[in-house]
Design an enzyme around this catalytic site. Structure first.
Site, PDB file in Angstrom:
ATOM      1  N   TYR A   7       3.178  15.047 -15.442  1.00 35.45           N
ATOM      2  CA  TYR A   7       3.078  16.341 -14.767  1.00 35.45           C
ATOM      3  C   TYR A   7       3.025  16.177 -13.257  1.00 35.45           C
ATOM      4  O   TYR A   7       2.893  15.054 -12.751  1.00 35.45           O
ATOM      5  CB  TYR A   7       1.851  17.112 -15.270  1.00 35.45           C
ATOM      6  CG  TYR A   7       0.538  16.608 -14.723  1.00 35.45           C
ATOM      7  CD1 TYR A   7      -0.015  15.408 -15.150  1.00 35.45           C
ATOM      8  CD2 TYR A   7      -0.137  17.330 -13.742  1.00 35.45           C
ATOM      9  CE1 TYR A   7      -1.211  14.950 -14.624  1.00 35.45           C
ATOM     10  CE2 TYR A   7      -1.346  16.878 -13.214  1.00 35.45           C
ATOM     11  CZ  TYR A   7      -1.872  15.688 -13.654  1.00 35.45           C
ATOM     12  OH  TYR A   7      -3.045  15.231 -13.122  1.00 35.45           O
ATOM     13  N   LYS A  53       1.501   9.626 -13.427  1.00 38.23           N
ATOM     14  CA  LYS A  53       0.788  10.908 -13.489  1.00 38.23           C
ATOM     15  C   LYS A  53       0.942  11.451 -14.906  1.00 38.23           C
ATOM     16  O   LYS A  53       1.706  12.386 -15.172  1.00 38.23           O
ATOM     17  CB  LYS A  53       1.317  11.874 -12.423  1.00 38.23           C
ATOM     18  CG  LYS A  53       0.305  12.946 -12.037  1.00 38.23           C
ATOM     19  CD  LYS A  53       0.596  13.535 -10.679  1.00 38.23           C
ATOM     20  CE  LYS A  53      -0.203  14.788 -10.376  1.00 38.23           C
ATOM     21  NZ  LYS A  53      -1.655  14.652 -10.397  1.00 38.23           N
ATOM     22  N   GLU A  77     -10.405   5.306  -6.803  1.00 38.03           N
ATOM     23  CA  GLU A  77     -10.064   6.644  -6.302  1.00 38.03           C
ATOM     24  C   GLU A  77     -11.014   7.647  -6.932  1.00 38.03           C
ATOM     25  O   GLU A  77     -11.923   7.263  -7.669  1.00 38.03           O
ATOM     26  CB  GLU A  77      -8.604   6.982  -6.620  1.00 38.03           C
ATOM     27  CG  GLU A  77      -8.289   6.999  -8.107  1.00 38.03           C
ATOM     28  CD  GLU A  77      -6.824   7.335  -8.427  1.00 38.03           C
ATOM     29  OE1 GLU A  77      -6.132   7.929  -7.591  1.00 38.03           O
ATOM     30  OE2 GLU A  77      -6.403   7.000  -9.551  1.00 38.03           O
ATOM     31  N   LEU A 109      -3.395   6.480  -8.515  1.00 39.77           N
ATOM     32  CA  LEU A 109      -2.224   7.328  -8.320  1.00 39.77           C
ATOM     33  C   LEU A 109      -1.931   7.350  -6.816  1.00 39.77           C
ATOM     34  O   LEU A 109      -2.827   7.632  -6.022  1.00 39.77           O
ATOM     35  CB  LEU A 109      -2.490   8.757  -8.816  1.00 39.77           C
ATOM     36  CG  LEU A 109      -1.251   9.655  -8.708  1.00 39.77           C
ATOM     37  CD1 LEU A 109      -0.264   9.319  -9.820  1.00 39.77           C
ATOM     38  CD2 LEU A 109      -1.622  11.122  -8.744  1.00 39.77           C
TER      39      LEU A 109
HETATM   40  O1  PSZ Z   1      -5.856  21.333  -8.245  1.00 39.99           O
HETATM   41  C1  PSZ Z   1      -6.423  20.225  -8.233  1.00 39.99           C
HETATM   42  O2  PSZ Z   1      -7.640  20.076  -8.367  1.00 39.99           O
HETATM   43  C2  PSZ Z   1      -5.583  19.016  -8.014  1.00 39.99           C
HETATM   44  S1  PSZ Z   1      -3.963  19.124  -7.631  1.00 39.99           S
HETATM   45  C3  PSZ Z   1      -3.778  17.457  -7.569  1.00 39.99           C
HETATM   46  C4  PSZ Z   1      -4.932  16.852  -7.846  1.00 39.99           C
HETATM   47  C5  PSZ Z   1      -5.987  17.729  -8.102  1.00 39.99           C
HETATM   48  N1  PSZ Z   1      -5.128  15.497  -7.870  1.00 39.99           N
HETATM   49  C6  PSZ Z   1      -4.096  14.547  -7.892  1.00 39.99           C
HETATM   50  C7  PSZ Z   1      -4.631  13.158  -7.870  1.00 39.99           C
HETATM   51  C8  PSZ Z   1      -5.172  12.592  -9.043  1.00 39.99           C
HETATM   52  O3  PSZ Z   1      -5.237  13.309 -10.173  1.00 39.99           O
HETATM   53  C9  PSZ Z   1      -5.661  11.272  -9.000  1.00 39.99           C
HETATM   54  C10 PSZ Z   1      -6.257  10.643 -10.210  1.00 39.99           C
HETATM   55  N2  PSZ Z   1      -5.586  10.556  -7.870  1.00 39.99           N
HETATM   56  C11 PSZ Z   1      -5.083  11.082  -6.735  1.00 39.99           C
HETATM   57  C12 PSZ Z   1      -4.620  12.398  -6.702  1.00 39.99           C
HETATM   58  C13 PSZ Z   1      -4.063  12.934  -5.413  1.00 39.99           C
HETATM   59  O4  PSZ Z   1      -2.674  13.074  -5.506  1.00 39.99           O
HETATM   60  P1  PSZ Z   1      -1.880  14.174  -4.664  1.00 39.99           P
HETATM   61  O5  PSZ Z   1      -2.272  13.967  -3.245  1.00 39.99           O
HETATM   62  O6  PSZ Z   1      -0.461  13.835  -4.915  1.00 39.99           O
HETATM   63  O7  PSZ Z   1      -2.290  15.505  -5.186  1.00 39.99           O
END
Ligand code: PSZ
Length: 284
Positions: free
Chosen positions: A32, A146, A178, A202
């Site tokens: 996703y 992802k 992370e 990620l």
């Molecule tokens: O709406 C939300 O709470 C969101 S939208 C994207 C995320 C949370 N997190 C993405 C994510 C992640 O799930 C993990 C495990 N590590 C890093 C990230 C950050 O990724 P980006 O910057 O691409 O969203």
């Protein structure tokens, strides 16, 4: 109610039908993306779509569209739903077929779904900062994908919430990886540090923007492992994600970080990030 996307068709959400034996539902067998929309403009769309295709390739799902077609469908959906400040969620599963761990044959096609929603920028939290706790990283060894399988992330986030925290910052044997749904950073002695983009995290799109901003503005930065002890004694901590942007962490496991307020590096990066958002808005 708004329109949703099922494969290449826009339809009312109430008309969308997903099979009970869709492998996304049965196995979490899919990938996703969440992409941000600011003022109707899609932020870092190409980077998100690149990662979407990479994630699909890594689990051997053959995407039925090319990136250009997918971007056109996303734009259509945003326009149709009149998204102003919001996000688009899209997922791709290996398709629906009688439950069996083995991949189905090539006659079974992947299922793409997408929907949009309005989401305000978390301005209050960005200003004051939020609390975090440290938790064990119990995830698999392909966190670079992802994937729809988010159970360890969900459990860690709930634990954080139960402790009155915004995020759980994860570690493997003491090495900070992370957040449960974000990338994690420390600032120490004038240098920003974050875990390298290996299989253990990620590689966030927001992270990629932050690294680029650091380089462009002579902010010392290193993609290097750091330990729980470094986190606890950091001058500043922040996390990043598509919806949380650059979120200051001002308390960790009940202890203040720095003077308990967002620090100067975090503030500077927030300002630079805001300029990126503004630039993306005027791009369309
Ligand atoms: O709406 C939300 O709470 C969101 S939208 C994207 C995320 C949370 N997190 C993405 C994510 C992640 O799930 C993990 C495990 N590590 C890093 C990230 C950050 O990724 P980006 O910057 O691409 O969203």
């Amino acid at each position: 109610m708004g329109k949703v996307l099922v494969n290449n068709q826009l339809m009312d959400r109430t008309e969308a039908i997903i099979d009970i034996e869709d492998r996304g539902y049965q196995f979490g067998d899919g990938v996703y993306e969440v992409i941000r929309v600011y003022d109707g403009a899609v932020f870092t769309a190409d980077e998100h779509l690149d990662r979407f295709f990479q994630s699909a390739n890594k689990i051997k799902i053959d995407v039925q569209f090319d990136q250009k077609q997918l971007l056109a469908l996303i734009h259509q959906l945003i326009e149709e739903n009149n998204v102003h400040d919001g996000s688009i969620y899209m997922q791709l599963t290996r398709g629906a077929s009688p439950r069996n761990h083995i991949f189905p044959g090539s006659e079974i096609k992947p299922v793409l779904t997408a929907y949009t929603k309005e989401v305000a920028r978390p301005e209050g939290n960005l200003e004051t900062g939020v609390k975090a706790m440290i938790a064990d990283d119990i995830r698999w060894l392909r966190c670079d994908i992802k994937s729809l399988n988010l159970l360890p992330n969900v459990l860690a986030k709930q634990e954080a919430t139960d402790h009155g925290c915004y995020e759980a910052i994860l570690h493997r044997d003491g090495t900070v990886t992370e957040g449960s749904s974000s990338n994690a950073y420390i600032v120490k002695d004038g240098k920003v540090m974050t875990h390298p983009a290996t299989n253990l995290i990620l590689n966030g799109i927001t992270r990629q923007v932050i690294l680029k901003l650091c380089q462009a503005h002579q902010i010392p930065v290193a993609e290097e492992e750091f330990q729980i002890e470094d986190l606890k004694t950091a001058d500043e901590i922040f996390i990043s994600s598509t919806t949380s942007e650059i979120m200051p962490i001002v308390e960790l496991d009940g202890q203040s970080i720095g003077d308990g307020k967002p620090g100067p590096f975090t503030r500077k990066l927030q300002t630079l990030f805001l300029k990126e958002i503004e630039a993306a808005k005027s791009d369309v």
